[in-house]
Design a protein around this motif. Structure first.
Motif, PDB file in Angstrom:
ATOM      1  N   SER A 491       0.854  -1.192   0.000  1.00  0.00           N
ATOM      2  CA  SER A 491       0.000   0.000   0.000  1.00  0.00           C
ATOM      3  C   SER A 491       0.892   1.244   0.000  1.00  0.00           C
ATOM      4  O   SER A 491       1.870   1.313   0.756  1.00  0.00           O
ATOM      5  CB  SER A 491      -0.912   0.014   1.225  1.00  0.00           C
ATOM      6  OG  SER A 491      -1.682   1.209   1.259  1.00  0.00           O
ATOM      7  N   VAL A 492       0.551   2.223  -0.860  1.00  0.00           N
ATOM      8  CA  VAL A 492       1.309   3.474  -0.981  1.00  0.00           C
ATOM      9  C   VAL A 492       0.686   4.523  -0.067  1.00  0.00           C
ATOM     10  O   VAL A 492      -0.521   4.763  -0.118  1.00  0.00           O
ATOM     11  CB  VAL A 492       1.324   3.968  -2.439  1.00  0.00           C
ATOM     12  CG1 VAL A 492       2.074   5.291  -2.540  1.00  0.00           C
ATOM     13  CG2 VAL A 492       1.962   2.923  -3.343  1.00  0.00           C
ATOM     14  N   ARG A 493       1.526   5.116   0.794  1.00  0.00           N
ATOM     15  CA  ARG A 493       1.029   6.163   1.680  1.00  0.00           C
ATOM     16  C   ARG A 493       0.957   7.513   0.963  1.00  0.00           C
ATOM     17  O   ARG A 493      -0.045   8.205   1.007  1.00  0.00           O
ATOM     18  CB  ARG A 493       1.922   6.293   2.904  1.00  0.00           C
ATOM     19  CG  ARG A 493       1.504   7.452   3.833  1.00  0.00           C
ATOM     20  CD  ARG A 493       2.423   7.609   5.025  1.00  0.00           C
ATOM     21  NE  ARG A 493       2.232   6.539   5.988  1.00  0.00           N
ATOM     22  CZ  ARG A 493       3.134   5.599   6.248  1.00  0.00           C
ATOM     23  NH1 ARG A 493       4.303   5.603   5.602  1.00  0.00           N
ATOM     24  NH2 ARG A 493       2.910   4.660   7.138  1.00  0.00           N
ATOM     25  N   GLU A 494       2.051   7.915   0.297  1.00  0.00           N
ATOM     26  CA  GLU A 494       2.110   9.222  -0.370  1.00  0.00           C
ATOM     27  C   GLU A 494       2.732   9.058  -1.751  1.00  0.00           C
ATOM     28  O   GLU A 494       3.646   8.242  -1.940  1.00  0.00           O
ATOM     29  CB  GLU A 494       2.945  10.227   0.429  1.00  0.00           C
ATOM     30  CG  GLU A 494       2.305  10.684   1.721  1.00  0.00           C
ATOM     31  CD  GLU A 494       3.159  11.719   2.433  1.00  0.00           C
ATOM     32  OE1 GLU A 494       4.374  11.805   2.108  1.00  0.00           O
ATOM     33  OE2 GLU A 494       2.640  12.425   3.305  1.00  0.00           O
ATOM     34  N   PHE A 495       2.242   9.831  -2.704  1.00  0.00           N
ATOM     35  CA  PHE A 495       2.801   9.880  -4.063  1.00  0.00           C
ATOM     36  C   PHE A 495       2.894  11.351  -4.447  1.00  0.00           C
ATOM     37  O   PHE A 495       1.879  11.990  -4.726  1.00  0.00           O
ATOM     38  CB  PHE A 495       1.915   9.101  -5.025  1.00  0.00           C
ATOM     39  CG  PHE A 495       2.470   9.025  -6.436  1.00  0.00           C
ATOM     40  CD1 PHE A 495       3.843   8.899  -6.662  1.00  0.00           C
ATOM     41  CD2 PHE A 495       1.624   9.084  -7.528  1.00  0.00           C
ATOM     42  CE1 PHE A 495       4.337   8.826  -7.954  1.00  0.00           C
ATOM     43  CE2 PHE A 495       2.110   9.011  -8.817  1.00  0.00           C
ATOM     44  CZ  PHE A 495       3.477   8.878  -9.036  1.00  0.00           C
ATOM     45  N   ASN A 496       4.111  11.905  -4.418  1.00  0.00           N
ATOM     46  CA  ASN A 496       4.312  13.337  -4.650  1.00  0.00           C
ATOM     47  C   ASN A 496       4.942  13.564  -6.023  1.00  0.00           C
ATOM     48  O   ASN A 496       5.868  12.845  -6.427  1.00  0.00           O
ATOM     49  CB  ASN A 496       5.211  13.942  -3.576  1.00  0.00           C
ATOM     50  CG  ASN A 496       4.609  13.814  -2.197  1.00  0.00           C
ATOM     51  OD1 ASN A 496       3.417  14.075  -2.017  1.00  0.00           O
ATOM     52  ND2 ASN A 496       5.392  13.398  -1.225  1.00  0.00           N
ATOM     53  N   ILE A 497       4.452  14.583  -6.723  1.00  0.00           N
ATOM     54  CA  ILE A 497       4.922  14.906  -8.067  1.00  0.00           C
ATOM     55  C   ILE A 497       5.324  16.373  -8.074  1.00  0.00           C
ATOM     56  O   ILE A 497       4.493  17.247  -7.805  1.00  0.00           O
ATOM     57  CB  ILE A 497       3.823  14.647  -9.120  1.00  0.00           C
ATOM     58  CG1 ILE A 497       3.332  13.204  -9.010  1.00  0.00           C
ATOM     59  CG2 ILE A 497       4.333  14.932 -10.519  1.00  0.00           C
ATOM     60  CD1 ILE A 497       2.163  12.893  -9.907  1.00  0.00           C
ATOM     61  N   THR A 498       6.585  16.650  -8.394  1.00  0.00           N
ATOM     62  CA  THR A 498       7.107  18.017  -8.324  1.00  0.00           C
ATOM     63  C   THR A 498       7.817  18.352  -9.624  1.00  0.00           C
ATOM     64  O   THR A 498       8.743  17.640 -10.037  1.00  0.00           O
ATOM     65  CB  THR A 498       8.087  18.170  -7.154  1.00  0.00           C
ATOM     66  OG1 THR A 498       7.453  17.731  -5.953  1.00  0.00           O
ATOM     67  CG2 THR A 498       8.514  19.624  -7.005  1.00  0.00           C
ATOM     68  N   ALA A 499       7.397  19.450 -10.269  1.00  0.00           N
ATOM     69  CA  ALA A 499       8.067  19.912 -11.488  1.00  0.00           C
ATOM     70  C   ALA A 499       9.426  20.494 -11.117  1.00  0.00           C
ATOM     71  O   ALA A 499       9.565  21.222 -10.129  1.00  0.00           O
ATOM     72  CB  ALA A 499       7.214  20.944 -12.201  1.00  0.00           C
ATOM     73  N   GLN A 500      10.443  20.188 -11.927  1.00  0.00           N
ATOM     74  CA  GLN A 500      11.793  20.681 -11.670  1.00  0.00           C
ATOM     75  C   GLN A 500      12.081  21.918 -12.500  1.00  0.00           C
ATOM     76  O   GLN A 500      11.494  22.131 -13.564  1.00  0.00           O
ATOM     77  CB  GLN A 500      12.819  19.590 -11.993  1.00  0.00           C
ATOM     78  CG  GLN A 500      12.764  18.410 -11.023  1.00  0.00           C
ATOM     79  CD  GLN A 500      13.914  17.457 -11.229  1.00  0.00           C
ATOM     80  OE1 GLN A 500      14.211  17.087 -12.339  1.00  0.00           O
ATOM     81  NE2 GLN A 500      14.570  17.078 -10.139  1.00  0.00           N
ATOM     82  N   ARG A 501      12.993  22.727 -11.991  1.00  0.00           N
ATOM     83  CA  ARG A 501      13.390  23.931 -12.698  1.00  0.00           C
ATOM     84  C   ARG A 501      14.027  23.550 -14.035  1.00  0.00           C
ATOM     85  O   ARG A 501      14.802  22.613 -14.126  1.00  0.00           O
ATOM     86  CB  ARG A 501      14.389  24.734 -11.858  1.00  0.00           C
ATOM     87  CG  ARG A 501      14.867  26.010 -12.529  1.00  0.00           C
ATOM     88  CD  ARG A 501      15.769  26.799 -11.594  1.00  0.00           C
ATOM     89  NE  ARG A 501      16.340  27.934 -12.257  1.00  0.00           N
ATOM     90  CZ  ARG A 501      15.728  29.091 -12.446  1.00  0.00           C
ATOM     91  NH1 ARG A 501      14.502  29.252 -12.011  1.00  0.00           N
ATOM     92  NH2 ARG A 501      16.312  30.097 -13.070  1.00  0.00           N
ATOM     93  N   GLY A 502      13.696  24.257 -15.060  1.00  0.00           N
ATOM     94  CA  GLY A 502      14.206  23.973 -16.389  1.00  0.00           C
ATOM     95  C   GLY A 502      13.150  23.429 -17.309  1.00  0.00           C
ATOM     96  O   GLY A 502      13.319  23.425 -18.526  1.00  0.00           O
ATOM     97  N   GLY A 503      12.015  22.959 -16.745  1.00  0.00           N
ATOM     98  CA  GLY A 503      10.855  22.637 -17.547  1.00  0.00           C
ATOM     99  C   GLY A 503      10.861  21.280 -18.189  1.00  0.00           C
ATOM    100  O   GLY A 503       9.874  20.891 -18.810  1.00  0.00           O
ATOM    101  N   ARG A 504      11.960  20.486 -18.060  1.00  0.00           N
ATOM    102  CA  ARG A 504      12.005  19.215 -18.788  1.00  0.00           C
ATOM    103  C   ARG A 504      12.063  18.014 -17.853  1.00  0.00           C
ATOM    104  O   ARG A 504      12.299  16.904 -18.296  1.00  0.00           O
ATOM    105  CB  ARG A 504      13.205  19.200 -19.733  1.00  0.00           C
ATOM    106  CG  ARG A 504      13.120  20.310 -20.759  1.00  0.00           C
ATOM    107  CD  ARG A 504      14.081  20.112 -21.884  1.00  0.00           C
ATOM    108  NE  ARG A 504      13.899  21.156 -22.874  1.00  0.00           N
ATOM    109  CZ  ARG A 504      12.989  21.122 -23.825  1.00  0.00           C
ATOM    110  NH1 ARG A 504      12.170  20.106 -23.907  1.00  0.00           N
ATOM    111  NH2 ARG A 504      12.884  22.112 -24.703  1.00  0.00           N
TER     112      ARG A 504
END
Length: 873
Positions: A491-504
């Motif tokens: 079971s997954v507790r947290e799934f975080n998605i973060t855009a990085q600087r530079g756009g790619r």
């Protein structure tokens, strides 16, 4: 006035007579009344033929409506009835005589109305202070003040002042009898008018408190009175104790009539000892009076905590004793247990108003009393202490029902008590993982003898036990029971998605709630842009990792990611999340390729499959040489560039005959992208020399010039034989290693007087404009130059300044470094174009081998025309 009356058709005689016309009457009229004006002539005037009345701003004769005209042989009257304010103005009476002669008289009439008197309807004054009434009336000439029908004169406490259209009545030290109606009468020629105002006299409250101190016996009843003896308007009365209303105190009530307020006490206690304030308030002001109450009686004694106190064995306990007394105490407070007065010692600590019993045992249980005495009597208050021992542990700990993936129900039996002071207030359930520390303690009320766990981890072994407890402490632990939950999928507790600087790039991180009791075998991640196919990443994710950076994405796009984990028991539920990439730097470009190599520069080409969300501003070039390390150069790129389009960039300032490799990265307004793969090695060209001469002829030295020309031709031919790479036009031969592709179509130089500019042409113009030696460029041009070009038109523009001599500039492609002419210390100037050639200017009569010639006096006319300058030179 003089006039002539003509009695015959022809003039027989002329008689001069004085005729006087005048208007008489009162110049001021009262509006609403009647007013008469009379127009007459002097007695010695001729007999008038008629009278006519006018108002100057009304051209029509007056004799109608409110205006009546009557005439006699010698006068005329104008009657105005009723008079109106608009009748004010200049009036004219015109008298006519025989022979059509006339005389006029003017009169100014002013119409007055009765005054309009202004007074406030109500005026308020404060008792004992001064006040002023002001009467204002228009067109008033005289005023009178009256009080209740009697005229007021300026004397005593009254004074009348003012002028013009107002009069003020001043009253000093106002008294109650000044209350009443005041009338102002204003007069003028039109009559009089009046107005009245009512004067009210206000008074600040004055109180009468019958007493200011009183002692009352505890338990009795009594009253305190507060009376208003003066106050207009009627004041309100409030009783307070400090900031609190007196009615907030238990046993106190208030009775109030128009001028009296009574504070009533029933069953008075020491709590009623205080200062009580009666406050009267109206809109004029506030007044207060205070009384202090003292309550007499035996002391009031209150002990705490509550009557029954339960404390565990070995603990300390503290009791408090609060005492109120008037008169003051004569004895105490004293602490007594079971009829014995307690003394300070190891067991007991006696404070000013408290008792501490230390290290409690069963023998300390009992009744504790606090005793206090004064001249009015003695009082005590008591409480009971029960010393409690911890209970025995619970019994028969067991599992009830089936064990789940995350749940277990624990059941137990109560302890068996051996002492009378043992009891159970609660149960404490304790558990931990195998080889782990205690995870949590659950507190259960004594009425319950079971507990269900619902947040355990699947496939995990736990140890559990129970303690019974009360105020005396917790029991020893019960028997320990071991249980293992049923394994499950992860079971997954947290799934975080973060855009990085530079756009790619997007950073993915996740954490497990639990692994299901088995190792994670695989991590599956895929993503997509809305409407596109899913891209699977599970081949790149390690089973035990919890982070992944996804690169190569498009800037400013919304991406959806899905995550699932698997173990031997199956696959977890799918977890999704979204994120938008930021503005991006250019993507990693293709591997650069060398397209042309000069002695000091290399032109490379490459392309971007995506230039990012910003405009491409330039490129960063990582330049590497064998044994010399690397450096980064930034080169601007002009024009609008698109993805999948060849980009050519010339890398300057390189060393000849040197091997280089290049890596490139795009730069936009967001930042710099990733560097490309390294190019294949590229070798710059080796410098090759070609002489370019300009020979100047001087008048009278023809023979020398011919010899010099022959010498130059011979040397040039030798050079050509030695350097077979130069063709008839001065360009590189087809097998030359210098160039792999033609020069780009952006080369070109045009020299002008004192400057040079770049011309974006495929070839430079064959005309180079005149220039002076003092204005040659100090630095070589930073761009490639074309094959040899020649100019023969300089002579026309410089003939006038060269005393008959001519000049010409020959340019050719060769090899060499740069020499400068601007410091006037060398005799020639050479420029090295990108193709490895050079351009040289030589002054007449000076050998190339001369290295130190003073040219400070050289002029442009010193350049001699060389008529046979050609590509064969």
């Amino acid at each position: 006035m003089k006039f002539c009356r003509n009695t015959l058709l022809f003039l027989i005689f002329c008689k001069i007579v004085d005729a006087v016309v005048k208007i008489t009457g009162d110049s001021t009229a009262r509006a609403g009344g009647a007013h008469i004006l009379t127009c007459s002539v002097s007695p010695d005037s001729p007999t008038p033929n008629g009278f006519t009345w006018f108002i100057k701003d009304r051209p029509t004769a007056l004799d109608q409506g409110r205006f009546t005209v009557e005439m006699t042989t010698e006068s005329s009257t104008l009657t105005i009835a009723p008079v109106e304010v608009t009748d004010s103005g200049k009036y004219l009476c015109r008298v006519t005589f025989s022979g059509n002669s006339s005389e006029e008289a003017n009169f100014t009439l002013t119409v007055k109305t009765t005054p309009v008197v202004q007074l406030p309807m109500l005026h308020e004054a404060t008792l004992g202070r001064n006040t002023t009434l002001t009467c204002v009336a228009s067109d008033a000439t005289f005023f009178k003040w009256y009080f209740s029908g009697t005229q007021i004169l300026s004397k005593g406490r009254f004074d009348i002042t003012g002028k013009g259209n107002h009069r003020s009545l001043h009253i000093r030290n106002v008294i109650m009898t000044d209350r009443g109606e005041y009338t102002c009468i204003a007069f003028n020629i039109a009559g009089s008018a009046m107005n009245s105002t009512q004067l009210d006299v206000l008074a600040i409250p004055v109180l009468n408190m019958l007493e200011d101190y009183r002692e009352i016996e505890k338990g009795s009843s009594f009253n305190i009175s507060c009376q208003v003896v003066q106050g207009i308007p009627q004041p309100s009365l409030v009783w307070t104790i400090g900031q609190d209303q007196a009615t907030s105190i238990e046993g106190v009530s208030i009775a109030t009539d128009e001028n009296m307020s009574i504070l009533m006490f029933g069953n008075i206690t020491f709590a009623h000892s205080n200062k009580y304030t009666c406050t009267a308030t109206n809109r004029v002001g506030t007044n207060s009076s205070e009384v202090e109450i003292k309550v007499r009686g035996p002391p009031d004694v209150i002990v705490g905590p509550p009557v029954m106190t339960e404390v565990g064995v070995g603990q300390d306990v503290q009791f408090s004793c609060s005492v109120q007394a008037f008169p003051l105490l004569t004895e105490g407070p004293l602490w007594v247990k079971d009829g014995r007065v307690l003394q300070q010692g190891d067991k007991y600590t006696l404070g000013l108003n408290n008792l501490t019993v230390k290290s409690l045992s069963r023998e300390d249980s009992g009744t504790y009393s606090c005793v206090a005495s004064n001249s009015a009597g003695s009082t005590n208050d008591s409480l009971s202490l029960s010393v409690i021992e911890p209970p025995p542990p619970p019994r028969q700990l067991r599992i009830e029902g089936a064990v789940g993936t995350r749940s277990v129900t624990l059941l137990w039996s109560p302890p068996i008590f051996t002492l009378s002071n043992q009891m159970v207030d609660h149960y404490r359930v304790v558990y931990r993982k195998e080889n782990g520390s205690i995870m949590a303690t659950k507190l259960i009320h004594s009425q319950h003898r079971n507990y269900s766990f619902t947040d355990l981890y699947p496939g995990t072994t736990y140890y559990m036990w129970v303690r019974a407890g009360n105020v005396g402490g917790d029991s020893n632990q019960s028997d320990v029971i071991q249980v293992k939950t049923v394994p499950s999928v992860p079971s997954v507790r947290e799934f975080n998605i973060t855009a990085q600087r530079g756009g790619r790039g997007i950073l993915l991180t996740w954490s497990l709630e639990y692994d299901g009791g088995a190792d994670i075998k695989s991590v599956s991640i895929d993503y997509r842009i809305e409407g596109s196919e899913w891209v699977v990443l599970n081949d790149t994710v390690a089973p035990h990792s919890n982070t992944l950076t996804v690169r190569g994405l498009k800037p400013l796009y919304q991406y959806t990611f899905r995550l699932k984990l698997s173990n031997i028991h199956g696959t977890s539920s799918l977890v999704t999340g979204t994120a938008m990439t930021e503005k991006g730097v250019p993507i990693k470009p293709s591997r650069p390729v060398g397209v042309s190599m000069a002695t000091d520069s290399v032109t490379i080409k490459f392309m971007f499959s995506d230039i990012g969300s910003g405009e491409l501003m330039g490129v960063a070039i990582n330049i590497s040489t064998v044994g010399a390390g690397s450096m980064i150069s930034h080169i601007a790129v002009s024009g609008s560039l698109k993805a999948d389009q060849d980009i050519r960039v010339t890398v300057p300032s390189l060393q000849q005959n040197t091997q280089y490799t290049f890596r490139v990265a795009g730069v936009n307004d967001i930042g710099q992208g990733e560097f490309s793969e390294e190019s294949d090695p590229v070798i710059t060209a080796k410098e090759d020399h070609l002489l370019v001469l300009v020979v100047s002829s001087v008048s009278g030295v023809v023979a020398f010039s011919i010899v010099l020309v022959c010498l130059v031709i011979t040397v040039s031919c030798c050079c050509r034989a030695n350097h077979g790479n130069i063709n008839a036009k001065g360009s590189s031969s087809s097998d030359s290693p210098i160039m792999r592709e033609p020069l780009p179509a952006r080369s070109g130089v045009v020299l002008t007087d004192g400057s040079y500019t770049q011309s974006h042409k495929n070839r430079m113009s064959d005309v180079i404009t005149p220039f002076s030696l003092d204005s040659m460029p100090k630095e070589p041009p930073p761009y490639p130059l074309p094959p040899p070009l020649f100019s023969r038109d300089l002579a026309d523009r410089n003939a006038a300044n060269s005393s008959g001599s001519q000049q010409i500039l020959c340019l050719s492609q060769g090899s060499g470094q740069y020499d400068t002419l601007l410091d006037n210390k060398q005799h020639h100037f050479k420029m090295d174009p990108s193709g490895g050639g050079e351009m040289e200017w030589y002054l007449k009569g000076i050998s190339r081998s001369d290295s130190n010639v003073n040219t400070s006096n050289f002029r442009s006319s010193d350049l001699q025309d060389y008529q046979n300058c050609s590509t064969d030179v």
